[in-house]
Design an enzyme around this catalytic site. Structure first.
Site, PDB file in Angstrom:
ATOM      1  N   HIS A 224      39.832  35.054  53.086  1.00  0.00           N
ATOM      2  CA  HIS A 224      38.656  35.606  51.732  1.00  0.00           C
ATOM      3  C   HIS A 224      38.449  36.171  50.610  1.00  0.00           C
ATOM      4  O   HIS A 224      38.149  36.161  49.777  1.00  0.00           O
ATOM      5  CB  HIS A 224      37.145  36.105  53.130  1.00  0.00           C
ATOM      6  CG  HIS A 224      36.592  35.599  53.804  1.00  0.00           C
ATOM      7  ND1 HIS A 224      36.376  34.777  54.067  1.00  0.00           N
ATOM      8  CD2 HIS A 224      37.178  36.131  55.116  1.00  0.00           C
ATOM      9  CE1 HIS A 224      35.593  34.161  55.589  1.00  0.00           C
ATOM     10  NE2 HIS A 224      36.302  34.689  55.786  1.00  0.00           N
TER      11      HIS A 224
ATOM     12  N   GLU B  52      50.175  27.745  36.392  1.00  0.00           N
ATOM     13  CA  GLU B  52      49.412  26.672  36.755  1.00  0.00           C
ATOM     14  C   GLU B  52      49.174  25.251  36.058  1.00  0.00           C
ATOM     15  O   GLU B  52      48.446  24.396  36.768  1.00  0.00           O
ATOM     16  CB  GLU B  52      48.698  27.030  34.460  1.00  0.00           C
ATOM     17  CG  GLU B  52      47.946  28.281  35.203  1.00  0.00           C
ATOM     18  CD  GLU B  52      47.536  28.660  33.790  1.00  0.00           C
ATOM     19  OE1 GLU B  52      47.302  28.223  33.028  1.00  0.00           O
ATOM     20  OE2 GLU B  52      46.966  29.896  33.928  1.00  0.00           O
TER      21      GLU B  52
ATOM     22  N   SER C  79      49.499  33.205  23.680  1.00  0.00           N
ATOM     23  CA  SER C  79      48.396  32.570  23.066  1.00  0.00           C
ATOM     24  C   SER C  79      48.696  32.087  21.678  1.00  0.00           C
ATOM     25  O   SER C  79      48.837  32.804  20.383  1.00  0.00           O
ATOM     26  CB  SER C  79      47.309  33.911  23.176  1.00  0.00           C
ATOM     27  OG  SER C  79      45.506  33.283  22.808  1.00  0.00           O
TER      28      SER C  79
ATOM     29  N   LYS D 104      49.131  38.253  24.875  1.00  0.00           N
ATOM     30  CA  LYS D 104      49.028  36.703  26.012  1.00  0.00           C
ATOM     31  C   LYS D 104      50.240  36.963  26.415  1.00  0.00           C
ATOM     32  O   LYS D 104      51.201  36.367  26.294  1.00  0.00           O
ATOM     33  CB  LYS D 104      48.053  35.857  25.788  1.00  0.00           C
ATOM     34  CG  LYS D 104      46.425  36.146  25.837  1.00  0.00           C
ATOM     35  CD  LYS D 104      45.658  36.671  26.864  1.00  0.00           C
ATOM     36  CE  LYS D 104      46.007  35.764  28.020  1.00  0.00           C
ATOM     37  NZ  LYS D 104      45.333  34.238  27.342  1.00  0.00           N
TER      38      LYS D 104
END
Length: 452
Positions: free
Chosen positions: A155, A289, A276, A282
């Protein structure tokens, strides 16, 4: 000029001609198409359906066409619709009437069926090679991190301590099953449709066994109608691609989470990250992804082909021309995803100390504390309740289980003795696992020895 023009009294509408053509995407089957045609020409010559000299001339010309295609000397046209008719048209231009004899005893239906099967056999072998490389990469990483302790989760909550090697080998098992799926798919695909004709076979004295030997197929399609009208082997291929992409996506999801500031378990190499456009601090795990995102694309390919085939009457229908795009896309996407993923995990940095620190918080030795009481003669359910109350006490008092004094422990059960502290040490928790397939250092050592 259309090779099927005899039946028609006027030319095809230009818009319909463009809509009907598949050469834009099926031209990548040129090598398979020529390979199948050479085998067919040899069979025609062997069986005396055409003269042996004619068969040799056709084969020689087809090899020249193959070289010219690979040298970029040939341009395909939508007038000839697809790769099959384009190559036959070029052959006829070069050989004259002799080129027209090649299509004796075959249909485009069995021609395209053999082309896609030849293509998929090569594609499956390539995918399996990449999956095997990934499996070996995981073994190499696991050997480096046999002693790296980290939290195991359920979980997405810290559950029990494990080693990173154990974690990596869980994915090894998934990718190993992917390999088995693709190998089974290869067996399904490795059946020869060529010689089936349009749907009912042919009146010529052909030798399909010879064709199977020439093209490297283990067996023949036993029913001509089935041979040309189904694409279940292609659906199976994309299904296998989808499952493999799902495994990659799950792994990528974890790497994305692990690379966040909140976790800091890993850091992606700069070569597989992006920045970024507005926030200079970043470092984004974009490759992971993208793999996660491309998984949905492969699922779409699977649904495309399933939907395409679901309502088609036997035998061939023009709808099936659309089978190639999802097959090509699924294979291309999986191969590129595997290639980048292997490099990405090979170059990532593992923050060993942060992982182990995380493993020492979150009461992940609670189950081992309960097992300790079981060893003292209590029923597990009673032990579960005792440790549950102990954890609540620790939360309220800002302590870990191992920080409790013996007096505090005795307050929950008189069964606790001094040896409890050794039993609930994180590494002791890992070491104590005895079941086969567990996270114990010895068990993982055995896994790695078996998988290397």
């Amino acid at each position: 000029m259309k090779l099927w023009k005899g039946r028609f009294s006027k030319a095809e509408n230009s818009l319909a001609e463009e809509f009907n053509a598949s050469i834009e995407f099926d031209q990548r089957l040129y090598k398979q198409d020529i390979t199948g045609s050479i085998a067919h020409a040899r069979m025609l010559g062997k069986q005396g359906i055409i003269d042996k000299e004619e068969a040799l001339a056709i084969e020689s010309s087809l090899l020249e066409i193959l070289k010219d295609i690979e040298d970029g000397k040939i341009e395909f046209t939508i007038e000839q619709e697809d790769i099959h008719m384009n190559i036959e048209s070029i052959l006829t231009e070069r050989l004259g009437p002799l080129g027209k004899k090649l299509h004796t005893a075959r249909s485009r239906n069995d021609q395209v069926a053999v082309d896609i099967r030849l293509y998929l056999k090569d594609e499956i072998n390539h995918v399996v090679e990449l999956l095997e490389e990934l499996k070996q990469t995981l073994v190499t990483l696991a050997k480096e991190h046999q002693d790296t302790v980290m939290p195991g989760y359920t979980h997405l909550q810290r559950a029990q301590p494990v080693t990173l090697a154990f974690y990596l080998m869980a994915y090894w098992e998934m990718f190993h099953r992917d390999v088995r799926r693709f190998r089974f798919c290869y067996e399904t695909t490795n059946t020869l449709p060529l010689g089936s004709g349009a749907l009912a076979g042919t009146t010529y004295n052909t030798d399909r066994d010879f064709l199977a030997d020439e093209l490297g197929f283990d067996r023949l399609c036993d029913n001509a109608m089935d041979a040309v009208s189904d694409r279940d082997f292609a659906i199976e291929f994309i299904s296998s691609c989808s499952i493999a992409m799902m495994h990659l996506s799950r792994f990528c999801e974890e790497l994305i989470i692990w690379s966040s500031t909140e976790f800091q378990f890993i850091e992606m190499d700069d070569g597989y990250s992006t920045g970024s456009s507005i926030m200079p601090q970043k470092k984004n795990p974009d490759m992971a992804e993208l793999i996660r995102g491309k998984t949905g694309r492969v699922y779409g390919d699977l649904m495309t082909l399933l939907t395409l085939m679901k309502g088609l009457p036997l035998a061939y229908n023009k709808d099936m021309q659309e089978d190639k795009l999802p097959v090509f896309d699924a294979g291309d996407t999986l191969k590129s995803s595997l290639a980048i993923f292997i490099q990405m995990i090979t170059t990532m940095k593992v923050n060993v100390q942060i992982m182990e620190k995380a493993a020492k918080s979150g009461f992940m030795n609670a189950t081992d504390a309960a097992d300790y009481l079981v060893s003292k003669g209590l029923a597990f359910r009673d032990c579960h309740e005792i440790i549950g109350r102990m954890v609540l006490y620790c939360i309220e008092n800002g302590k870990a289980i191992e920080e409790l004094t013996m007096e505090e422990l005795k307050g929950f059960s008189e069964k606790f003795e001094k040896d409890i502290y050794e039993k609930i040490d994180i590494r002791s928790c890992i070491k104590a696992k005895k079941s086969k397939g567990s996270t114990s250092f010895e068990s993982v050592e055995q896994m790695l020895a078996a998988k290397s």
